[in-house]
Enzyme design. Structure first.
Site, PDB file in Angstrom:
ATOM      1  N   CYS A 185       0.834  -1.206   0.000  1.00  0.00           N
ATOM      2  CA  CYS A 185       0.000   0.000   0.000  1.00  0.00           C
ATOM      3  C   CYS A 185       0.869   1.258   0.000  1.00  0.00           C
ATOM      4  O   CYS A 185       0.963   1.977   0.997  1.00  0.00           O
ATOM      5  CB  CYS A 185      -0.956   0.015   1.180  1.00  0.00           C
ATOM      6  SG  CYS A 185      -2.250   1.271   1.009  1.00  0.00           S
ATOM      7  N   CYS A 368      -5.212   2.476  -5.926  1.00  0.00           N
ATOM      8  CA  CYS A 368      -4.792   3.019  -4.642  1.00  0.00           C
ATOM      9  C   CYS A 368      -5.831   4.047  -4.204  1.00  0.00           C
ATOM     10  O   CYS A 368      -5.904   5.137  -4.772  1.00  0.00           O
ATOM     11  CB  CYS A 368      -3.416   3.670  -4.775  1.00  0.00           C
ATOM     12  SG  CYS A 368      -2.716   4.210  -3.191  1.00  0.00           S
TER      13      CYS A 368
END
Length: 425
Positions: A185, A368
């Site tokens: 991430c 994202c």
């Protein structure tokens, strides 16, 4: 590695269905999956739906976490407990759970050794152990995390502390870090920066604060179209960005963070004093992957599990596949990427199990969800080409939106628990 006289399997070789040695304790399975996280459970669920029953999952953890929620935990929006489920509830009904750490892969003998002793044999192996957080790679970091000035959303136990630090911060220098190299991430380091700034803006603290983002990356984001939006967010909050700065040491007694200036032949260092710091540790493939024959031994992908970027098949051992954070796939290490990787891998695995060529192709899609405030989010979607690939029809997702924030807060967690981990999405 265990010694063997068996010749390595060539990419063209037929795939054995039996024979490799296995310990009496662990036996063998048609398919062994290393890892019971997002990737491992998604693959296991899809195999179960395809009728494959002889599956074993090697996973030591009693709990399973939806880690993308930890950014919101660190911002005081949700509790850490909302990100947690029992691992046992997610293991497919007919899969066998080996509750232990994988320690060794022998792709010639076709076995996986575990920390508690013994091996399990396999016909086919799926490698999905996740990524390793290298806290000890930064001297002083562990000690700093024990103080009341430093935290990290990359740990379930520490994410609530991040919110305590943000809430109790009354001005000074707030430092946020992003390491060089791959991390899971990759948007998370900047998300918590924006949320903290938004909170401090609302409470009047931002005006008497210096917010610094020290990043080992070259820019705020790799895709130009999203970078342009995020640069405006950075300007809006007055964040001081220091790119190509990699955290290499922390002096918690002096509240100092030391960064290596990347690309500087003289080994220059830059020290930033902080009043509070949110840190992201450097990350790598698990050690047992690094030392295994299925990993790259040199080059830019050194240590990562080999995998064709489209089929996810190991180029040296055709009965081995890899996906997720420990693989060499040149895409973002996110749950959204795994959501697209898993169905392709399973389709190809089933093909190979039936003596066919793996023809399904993964295009590198990843997304994202970049939370930019307490009520806005930018949904960055892209593929191997590095260009935006918006997937939601009728609305413009190339800008910050409230409805995208609601997707992050409510929609994505629901989809994760109820669809993705059940092999339905």
């Amino acid at each position: 590695m265990a010694t063997t006289t068996t010749a390595p399997i060539s990419p063209k070789a037929s795939l054995p269905r039996s024979e490799p040695a296995a310990s009496p304790e662990l036996g063998r399975a048609r398919v062994v999956i290393i890892g019971g996280g997002t990737a491992g459970i998604s693959v296991a669920a899809r195999l179960a739906r395809a009728g494959i029953e002889d599956v074993a999952i090697v996973e030591p953890s009693e709990k399973h976490y939806y880690q993308p929620l930890w950014t919101l935990v660190g911002a005081g929006i949700v509790s850490a407990e909302q990100s947690e489920r029992d691992e046992a509830a997610l293991i497919p009904e007919r899969a066998r759970w080996i509750k232990d750490f994988a320690e060794e892969i022998d792709p010639v003998a076709q076995t996986v050794g575990v920390r508690g002793g013994g091996r399990i044999g396999y016909d086919f192996l799926v490698v999905a152990p996740g990524i390793q957080l290298d806290w000890d790679a930064v001297p002083g970091l562990r000690e700093a995390l024990k103080t009341e000035s430093v935290s990290s959303n990359y740990d379930f136990r520490l994410a609530p502390k991040t919110w305590r630090l943000i809430e109790s911060f009354h001005g000074g220098t707030a430092l946020f870090t992003h390491p060089a190299g791959p991390i899971k991430c990759a948007g998370a380091p900047q998300k918590i920066t924006y949320l903290a700034c938004d909170h401090w803006r609302k409470t009047g603290v931002l005006d008497r604060s210096s917010v610094v983002l020290g990043s080992g990356q070259k820019a705020i984001f790799g895709v130009a179209e999203y970078r342009a939006v995020l640069e405006q967010v950075v300007e809006r909050y007055g964040i001081q960005t220091k790119f190509e700065r990699n955290l290499v040491e922390v002096h918690p007694d002096r509240k100092e963070a030391v960064f290596a200036v990347m690309g500087n032949a003289a080994g220059a260092r830059e020290t930033v004093r902080y009043d509070m710091m949110h840190v992201v540790p450097p990350q790598s493939a698990p050690d047992f992957i690094k030392r295994s024959p299925i990993a790259h031994k040199d080059g830019p992908n050194k240590g990562w599990a080999k995998a064709d970027k489209h089929t996810m098949q190991n180029p040296d051992y055709p009965n081995v596949f890899a996906l997720g954070d420990a693989s060499e796939l040149p895409t973002s290490r996110t749950g959204a990427a795994i959501r697209k990787e898993a169905p392709v891998l399973v389709e190809n695995l089933l093909a190979v199990m039936n003596g066919k060529e793996p023809l399904a192709k993964y295009d590198g899609y990843a997304s994202c969800p970049l939370v930019t405030s307490y009520d806005t989010m930018l949904l960055a979607e892209f593929d191997y080409s590095g260009k935006p690939t918006p997937s939601i029809p009728l609305i413009d997702t190339m800008k910050e939106r409230y409805d995208m924030y609601l997707l992050k807060r409510y929609g994505l967690p629901w989809m994760y628990w109820n669809l993705m981990l059940r092999g339905l999405s």
